[in-house]
Enzyme design. Structure first.
Site, PDB file in Angstrom:
ATOM      1  N   ARG A 154       3.342 -70.327  36.646  1.00 11.94           N
ATOM      2  CA  ARG A 154       4.273 -71.405  36.254  1.00 11.94           C
ATOM      3  C   ARG A 154       4.300 -72.527  37.282  1.00 11.94           C
ATOM      4  O   ARG A 154       4.523 -73.688  36.948  1.00 11.94           O
ATOM      5  CB  ARG A 154       5.667 -70.808  35.995  1.00 11.94           C
ATOM      6  CG  ARG A 154       6.321 -70.171  37.183  1.00 11.94           C
ATOM      7  CD  ARG A 154       7.458 -69.222  36.811  1.00 11.94           C
ATOM      8  NE  ARG A 154       6.976 -67.992  36.173  1.00 11.94           N
ATOM      9  CZ  ARG A 154       7.764 -66.996  35.752  1.00 11.94           C
ATOM     10  NH1 ARG A 154       9.082 -67.077  35.903  1.00 11.94           N
ATOM     11  NH2 ARG A 154       7.247 -65.932  35.193  1.00 11.94           N
ATOM     12  N   LYS A 167       1.180 -57.607  44.752  1.00 10.17           N
ATOM     13  CA  LYS A 167       1.142 -56.632  43.656  1.00 10.17           C
ATOM     14  C   LYS A 167       0.724 -55.263  44.189  1.00 10.17           C
ATOM     15  O   LYS A 167       0.012 -55.187  45.190  1.00 10.17           O
ATOM     16  CB  LYS A 167       0.111 -57.073  42.604  1.00 10.17           C
ATOM     17  CG  LYS A 167       0.499 -58.287  41.795  1.00 10.17           C
ATOM     18  CD  LYS A 167      -0.586 -58.618  40.778  1.00 10.17           C
ATOM     19  CE  LYS A 167      -0.218 -59.848  39.960  1.00 10.17           C
ATOM     20  NZ  LYS A 167       0.958 -59.664  39.108  1.00 10.17           N
TER      21      LYS A 167
HETATM   22  N1  BES Z   1      -0.709 -62.982  36.174  1.00  9.01           N
HETATM   23  C1  BES Z   1       0.553 -62.345  36.117  1.00  9.01           C
HETATM   24  C2  BES Z   1       0.931 -61.864  34.723  1.00  9.01           C
HETATM   25  C3  BES Z   1       0.066 -60.818  34.088  1.00  9.01           C
HETATM   26  C4  BES Z   1       0.480 -59.517  34.040  1.00  9.01           C
HETATM   27  C5  BES Z   1      -1.107 -61.158  33.456  1.00  9.01           C
HETATM   28  C6  BES Z   1      -0.294 -58.558  33.421  1.00  9.01           C
HETATM   29  C7  BES Z   1      -1.902 -60.194  32.843  1.00  9.01           C
HETATM   30  C8  BES Z   1      -1.486 -58.896  32.820  1.00  9.01           C
HETATM   31  C9  BES Z   1       1.647 -63.293  36.596  1.00  9.01           C
HETATM   32  O1  BES Z   1       1.250 -64.219  37.550  1.00  9.01           O
HETATM   33  C10 BES Z   1       2.706 -62.459  37.227  1.00  9.01           C
HETATM   34  O2  BES Z   1       2.437 -61.873  38.220  1.00  9.01           O
HETATM   35  N2  BES Z   1       3.887 -62.465  36.622  1.00  9.01           N
HETATM   36  C11 BES Z   1       4.968 -61.724  37.127  1.00  9.01           C
HETATM   37  C12 BES Z   1       6.204 -62.592  37.031  1.00  9.01           C
HETATM   38  C13 BES Z   1       7.394 -62.024  37.730  1.00  9.01           C
HETATM   39  C14 BES Z   1       7.188 -62.048  39.235  1.00  9.01           C
HETATM   40  C15 BES Z   1       8.590 -62.858  37.349  1.00  9.01           C
HETATM   41  C16 BES Z   1       5.133 -60.463  36.280  1.00  9.01           C
HETATM   42  O3  BES Z   1       4.910 -60.521  35.072  1.00  9.01           O
HETATM   43  O4  BES Z   1       5.427 -59.423  36.849  1.00  9.01           O
HETATM   44 MN    MN Z   2       1.408 -63.434  39.510  1.00  8.21          MN
END
Ligand code: BES
Ligand code: MN
Ligand code: ZN
Length: 499
Positions: free
Chosen positions: A349, A275
């Site tokens: 997931r 990230k």
């Molecule tokens: N933990 C994150 C989602 C999240 C985003 C939680 C903002 C709280 C606030 C999750 O693991 C994630 O990183 N999801 C990705 C999925 C994508 C790679 C398909 C996302 O939402 O960008």
């Molecule tokens: Mn994530």
């Protein structure tokens, strides 16, 4: 803050809070205080102010004559017809904030809502106290140099009610709910150097004291069972994973349990699909689903709910390292399905795939509800005041929507469909963990989960937008919300508990 239910609002010190209906219509208690103070209320209400008696309006009368109270705080109640349990609870929360904002140390609620009420008099008093309690939450343990004037001031809260003993009884389960909510909010607020899989599992283990059965599966057991999907996420971290399994057996023997499954990523860096730095600290909250799951089981045990329930939480830390899984890796999940990991940041997931399969396979539950901070896309779709709901079962979905409305933890249903499911077919494995583009991101996440629920009635709550709040709400100060706890407690109590 100490809360007490008292029979009389006479001879109180500090602030006495009296209710005024919309249109400046005084309650009976307000009239009594008007008389006692030589007409101070009538004069204040007649003065040119914006106070009309609407909800969230307050009018302080400082140093009123002839009475011991140092302040009479007029509190707008809104219209009689809008008063319901949720409004009363929120009123308690708003009042607490108002009193703390003013630096008051002692107060008595003498709101005198009168009949007819949608709930009993004792229940109304209990709800006011509950709201105040929920709003009083703070996570301040690491502030060692805090100025006293920044600390909340209210030390004693009295709630005047005709039958204090009955109010105390009505308050008992609510007090336990507030306790569980604080436990959940603490877990979410703690940084990831304090709450990691092992330490979060230790917190769950404390539920044994309440009579719950708690099992902690360690890395060796998780491996022997074959949870390759969860392990793939965990392998980049120096912190070993855990799987928490909590059982509360308060219902009939042999009756299929309700199951709750939580995403417990104690920190989500994204892994190798890392990230960006900005805001990454908020990923300490990526275990909110697990915290709510553990908190819910804690609450059911604490109030000895007449229901069989299980809570399963998959605990991992998602880190990039020399041992981390790579984009393109293929893992074998507990279900036997192979997963191509296209993006290591879609890790929740992967953890839930094994936790959900394990849960349904072992417990044959009547239904399964998972909670997960799963996708940023749900924040784009619904913002911060509704969670995303996905379900393969109409009745289950309706019950969750209704419980959300009743508690103010609202959920909004989004679709599942075959056409979305096609998007995660993989060329190299049975399924891939993301689709090709960014479209319908939350639905894609839910479709992935659905492949691991084995046909059990199931609902998924995507709480990514609601687990943490940047602004105060009536019963939730900014920060960790604990969203889902009161919703699911209500859901259980309304439909599944023996009377
Ligand atoms: N933990 C994150 C989602 C999240 C985003 C939680 C903002 C709280 C606030 C999750 O693991 C994630 O990183 N999801 C990705 C999925 C994508 C790679 C398909 C996302 O939402 O960008
Ligand atoms: Mn994530
Ligand atoms: Zn995550």
């Amino acid at each position: 803050m100490k809360i007490r239910f008292v029979a009389s609002d006479e001879r109180v010190s500090g602030t006495v809070v009296v209710g005024i209906w919309e249109g400046k219509e005084p309650t009976a208690a307000a009239r009594r205080w008007d008389e006692a103070s030589g007409g101070a209320l009538s004069r204040a209400l007649a003065a040119p102010t914006r106070f009309k008696g609407k909800k969230d309006e307050f009018l302080p009368i400082l140093a009123p004559p002839n009475v011991r109270a140092t302040q009479i705080l007029l509190a707008g109640l809104g219209g009689r017809q809008t008063l319901d349990a949720r409004v009363m609870r929120d009123l308690g929360g708003n009042l607490l904030a108002q009193l703390n904002g003013a630096g008051e140390t002692e107060a008595t609620f003498a709101l005198d809502l009168g009949a007819p009420l949608p709930v009993g008099e004792a229940e109304a008093a209990a709800l006011l106290a509950f709201g105040a309690e929920l709003r009083s939450y703070r996570f301040a343990k690491y502030r060692t140099r805090e100025k006293p004037e920044k600390k909340p001031s209210l030390e004693e809260l009295n709630v005047a009610t005709a039958d204090p003993a009955a109010a105390k009884r009505a308050h008992e389960p609510l007090r336990k709910t507030a306790e569980a909510a604080f436990f959940v909010r603490d877990l979410i607020s703690e940084p990831a150097n304090v709450i990691y899989p092992e330490s979060l599992a230790r917190e769950a283990e404390k539920l044994k004291d309440l009579g719950a059965i708690v099992e902690i599966l360690d890395e060796g057991v998780i491996r022997r069972l074959g949870m390759g999907s969860l392990l793939g996420v965990a392998q980049g971290s120096a912190r070993p994973p855990r799987l928490v399994v909590i059982e509360w057996r308060g219902g009939a023997q042999g009756e299929a349990p309700l199951a709750f499954v939580g995403k417990g990523v104690t920190f989500d860096t994204g892994g190798i699909s890392i990230k960006p730095a900005a805001g990454m600290e908020s990923m300490k909250t990526d275990m909110a689903g697990a915290a709510v799951t553990i908190g819910l089981l804690r609450l059911l045990a604490a109030r000895r709910a007449k229901v069989n329930a299980v809570g399963v939480a998959g605990l991992v830390e998602n880190m990039p390292s020399g041992t981390a899984q790579r984009p393109g890796d293929i893992v074998r999940s507990l279900s036997g399905q192979t997963i191509e990991v296209i993006n290591t940041d879609a890790e929740g997931r992967l953890v839930l795939a094994d936790a959900l399969w394990y849960c349904q396979n072992r417990f044959k539950p009547r239904l399964m509800v998972d909670l997960a901070t799963l996708t940023g896309a749900v924040v784009v779709a619904l913002g911060h005041d509704r969670a995303g709901l996905f379900s393969n079962n109409e009745e289950l979905a309706e019950r969750l929507v209704a419980a959300g409305k009743a508690t103010g933890e609202e959920v909004w249903r989004l679709p599942l469909a075959e056409s979305y499911d096609r998007e995660i077919d993989s060329d190299a494995a049975d399924v891939k963990n993301v689709a090709g583009g960014r479209e319908a991101g939350s639905i894609i996440g839910a479709q992935f989960l659905q492949r691991f629920v084995g046909g059990v009635p199931w609902a998924h709550l995507d709480i990514a937008g609601v687990a943490w709040s940047k602004k105060d709400a009536p019963t939730v100060p900014k920060g960790a919300t604990g969203f889902g706890l009161t919703l699911l407690d209500r859901f259980v109590a309304a439909h599944y508990e023996a009377p």
